[in-house]
Design an enzyme around this catalytic site. Structure first.
Site, PDB file in Angstrom:
ATOM      1  N   ASP A  22      26.499 -11.880  21.659  1.00 37.44           N
ATOM      2  CA  ASP A  22      26.867 -12.838  22.698  1.00 37.44           C
ATOM      3  C   ASP A  22      28.363 -12.848  22.950  1.00 37.44           C
ATOM      4  O   ASP A  22      28.825 -13.252  24.023  1.00 37.44           O
ATOM      5  CB  ASP A  22      26.395 -14.249  22.325  1.00 37.44           C
ATOM      6  CG  ASP A  22      27.077 -14.743  21.055  1.00 37.44           C
ATOM      7  OD1 ASP A  22      26.963 -14.041  20.040  1.00 37.44           O
ATOM      8  OD2 ASP A  22      27.700 -15.816  21.098  1.00 37.44           O
ATOM      9  N   MET A  46      30.191  -9.996  22.737  1.00 39.40           N
ATOM     10  CA  MET A  46      30.545  -8.719  23.343  1.00 39.40           C
ATOM     11  C   MET A  46      30.426  -8.761  24.857  1.00 39.40           C
ATOM     12  O   MET A  46      31.061  -7.988  25.569  1.00 39.40           O
ATOM     13  CB  MET A  46      29.630  -7.611  22.799  1.00 39.40           C
ATOM     14  CG  MET A  46      29.819  -7.318  21.333  1.00 39.40           C
ATOM     15  SD  MET A  46      28.679  -6.022  20.816  1.00 39.40           S
ATOM     16  CE  MET A  46      28.892  -6.073  19.042  1.00 39.40           C
ATOM     17  N   CYS A  47      29.600  -9.643  25.358  1.00 38.28           N
ATOM     18  CA  CYS A  47      29.408  -9.768  26.799  1.00 38.28           C
ATOM     19  C   CYS A  47      30.027 -11.079  27.277  1.00 38.28           C
ATOM     20  O   CYS A  47      30.113 -12.040  26.512  1.00 38.28           O
ATOM     21  CB  CYS A  47      27.923  -9.750  27.168  1.00 38.28           C
ATOM     22  SG  CYS A  47      27.085  -8.234  26.691  1.00 38.28           S
ATOM     23  N   THR A  48      30.423 -11.090  28.534  1.00 36.99           N
ATOM     24  CA  THR A  48      30.929 -12.321  29.117  1.00 36.99           C
ATOM     25  C   THR A  48      29.729 -13.166  29.514  1.00 36.99           C
ATOM     26  O   THR A  48      29.080 -12.909  30.533  1.00 36.99           O
ATOM     27  CB  THR A  48      31.809 -12.022  30.347  1.00 36.99           C
ATOM     28  OG1 THR A  48      32.839 -11.124  29.950  1.00 36.99           O
ATOM     29  CG2 THR A  48      32.430 -13.293  30.879  1.00 36.99           C
TER      30      THR A  48
END
Length: 676
Positions: free
Chosen positions: A535, A537-539
């Site tokens: 969670d 690692m991604c926007t």
């Protein structure tokens, strides 16, 4: 005797005229439908020889209208004469159809008649009228020309028939006329041969020029746009009206030379000009303005408007180039006349990050007419990107994915070929991420590339997905005095801000210095990328948040550009809405130019915030900027790899020690539970 049949003028409109009309309509006329002067031209009539029959075919009696028609001084084609006209554009097709055509023509004929009887001038004899309706969305132009000519009653008759000019004049006379008109083209002139050699004069000198000259040597001449052997061109009609109105006693019989020779004939006896003797009875004298005719017929031969459809014949790229800014120009002339669109279009924008924010920022910049957009990103397009990032498609994800920056730039050009879009795959070195000795040279090149790109652009957007990646462009942008726009996302919150100018620039502008992205921190940016969970690692944001933040960032940039102080524009002080409208901060024609905007999607609320610059900031303080300017890459390497370097450089470490000492020296009294 045969009645003289005149060849009517036919409009010949170059595509460049419609482009000029488009610019005039949007940038000058807007909703103004007042009459505007314009200038056309005509030259001697031309004909071509049919290869099969050997017969001469007339090319028409043309009046040409080009792209320079609205300019005060027209660059005329060789051997041409100018013709003044009146142009009137209507705002709707209904207004165009319902226009009082009789009244419009009467207004023009009144001017022609006034120039004849009041000014005794031939300057307005060929005056014309053009009415139009321009459908700028479809590039269709409805138009109708009128070439007013006074009706002769009784009609003019010709003695015999029209004949070649060399049947009346010798070669030397015609060559002299040709030489004179070659250097000094004129629409109407007089010719006499009483002195043994031909002499030319303006028609306005009729009485004095022909005084004591036998009538058989009086010749009235005009540049004839017709090439038909038996039909003189339309301008002759008003020339004859001029003569009958001002010289009635001497013009019942008129010797007419229709001049058509712009080049010497290829062979003896090959003169194209025509000569004839015209007659009109005494009842043809003009005591008052006669009736007039002259509306041009359409291609079907009916008295009706014509239509020019430029869309099929235009280069699609040029068509798009003129159409993409239509909304902006309409915005300017309907709502904001002071809006400087050229300043926006010339703003070169560097987008650091070609992800969700970068894609939406680029699209909004294009909507504002920005023509130079450069992407910087080190990633490749992944399968999760296309649904959230509108510049990518499924095919871009295959085979490991295309480089994001180059792919985004390519897609912008497909959307609008007129945009100057480029992409650079580039890693931006970051604090908290030490550079291995083997990679130092590569890192140096990356820093130099980033410095060069920031140098070449006017505004830098920080649109990356980590805090530390924004540090280096913040420092470089501040040192080089560039506009730096920052946009960052949370789950349902966003921050959009403009970095304040350098201390010296703020002092020169006599304003409080605004802070940067790091001015609220008491620690330097550090590694936030290692050991992240999925969670992280991604926007992870609400899907609608990125477009809102991106659009807000672009709108803030444009509002800043429109402010007279530009990058030094002050932030609005906390005020009521009424007070804010009257404050200096709203001198931008687009309204407020806030420092920061913090959005809360859960409450559908946006708050303007102003943050002062911090003299110990690790991103924009003078201490950091001077160290960067003095030591260059060596200072940056320390910032990237040495923990605590930026804190020690700016004094944040001492501040931390002072705070800890103060905390330790505080007597924290614990209240007895019985007191509650």
């Amino acid at each position: 005797m045969p009645i003289v049949q005149f060849a009517p003028l036919s409009s010949l409109v170059e595509p460049a005229f419609w482009h000029a009309l488009t610019d005039l309509k949007i940038d000058v006329l807007r909703l103004d439908d007042a009459a505007v002067p314009l200038t056309a031209s005509y030259a001697a009539g031309r004909s071509v020889t049919d290869r099969e029959t050997g017969r001469a075919i007339s090319l028409g009696c043309n009046l040409s209208l080009g792209g320079e028609a609205f300019r005060p001084r027209l660059q005329l084609p060789p051997h041409s004469v100018p013709v003044a006209g009146v142009f009137k554009n209507f705002n709707t097709i209904e207004d165009f159809k319902a226009a009082d055509k009789t009244a419009l023509v009467n207004a023009v004929t009144d001017e022609i008649w006034k120039s004849i009887v009041g000014e005794r001038s031939t300057a307005q004899l060929s005056r014309f009228l053009l009415i139009t309706f321009a459908d700028l969305k479809k590039y269709k132009y409805y138009y109708w020309f009128a070439f007013p000519a006074f009706v002769a009653k009784p009609a003019w008759e010709i003695d015999g028939e029209w004949k070649a000019a060399d049947a009346e004049f010798n070669e030397a006379t015609l060559e002299t006329i040709q030489k004179e008109l070659h250097t000094n083209p004129r629409p109407f002139f007089l010719v006499r041969t009483s002195s043994g050699k031909p002499e030319l004069a303006p028609v306005e000198e009729y009485d004095t020029f022909f005084a004591n000259v036998p009538e058989e040597q009086h010749t009235v001449a005009f540049l004839d746009p017709s090439a038909a052997p038996a039909n003189p061109g339309w301008p002759l009609r008003n020339l004859l009206a001029f003569l009958r109105a001002l010289h009635p006693a001497a013009t019942a019989r008129v010797r007419v030379l229709c001049w058509r020779d712009t080049e010497p004939p290829a062979a003896p006896g090959g003169w194209k000009s025509r000569f004839g003797v015209l007659h009109q009875g005494a009842e043809g004298l003009l005591a008052e303005k006669p009736a007039a005719v002259g509306w041009e017929k359409n291609v079907q031969g009916k008295l009706a408007p014509r239509m020019a459809d430029l869309a099929p014949m235009m280069d699609p790229t040029r068509l798009a180039d003129q159409a993409v800014d239509l909304n902006l120009k309409l915005m300017r002339w309907r709502i904001l006349p002071a809006l400087d669109l050229e300043k926006v279009a010339k703003t070169r924008c560097l987008l650091l990050g070609a992800g969700t924010l970068g894609c939406y920022v680029a699209r909004t910049l294009m909507g504002w007419g920005v023509r130079t957009i450069t992407f910087v990103d080190s990633a490749r397009v992944s399968f999760s990107n296309p649904v959230r990032q509108p510049l990518f498609e499924f095919e871009d994800c295959l085979n490991g994915g295309k480089p994001k920056a180059a792919c985004a730039a390519e897609r912008l050009k497909k959307i609008f070929p007129g945009v100057n879009a480029t992409g650079h795959s580039l890693n931006v070195p970051m604090p908290g991420h030490p550079i291995p000795p083997a990679s130092l040279e590569q890192a140096r090149k990356e820093v130099e590339t980033l410095e060069r790109l920031i140098d070449e652009h006017d505004a830098v957007f920080l649109l990356m997905d980590s805090r530390e990646s924004r540090w280096l462009p913040t420092v470089i942008g501040a040192a080089k005095g560039k506009i730096v726009m920052n946009a960052a996302l949370g789950f349902d919150t966003f921050l959009v801000m403009r970095h304040g100018p350098r201390a010296a620039a703020a002092a020169a502008a006599d304003g409080a210095r605004l802070g940067c992205y790091y001015c609220n921190d008491i620690v330097a940016p550090a590694d936030s990328l290692t050991d992240r969970t999925l969670d992280q690692m991604c926007t992870v944001t609400r899907p609608g948040l990125a477009p809102i933040a991106a659009a807000t960032a672009v709108e803030l940039l444009v509002s800043l550009i429109q402010h007279p102080d530009g990058i030094n524009a002050p932030a609005p002080a906390p005020q009521s809405a009424t007070e804010a409208v009257e404050s200096r901060a709203t001198e931008s024609v687009l309204g407020l130019v806030p420092h920061q905007l913090r959005g809360f999607l859960a409450q559908f609320r946006t708050l303007p915030v102003t943050g002062a610059a911090y003299n110990r900031c690790t991103g924009c303080s003078e201490t950091v900027l001077r160290a960067y300017e003095t030591e260059g890459f060596e200072m940056l390497v320390k910032a990237f790899g040495e923990a605590g370097f930026l804190e020690a450089l700016t004094g944040l470490d001492k501040l931390s020690e002072e705070v800890e000492a103060a905390m330790e020296g505080t007597d924290w009294e614990q209240e007895d539970e019985d007191d509650f």
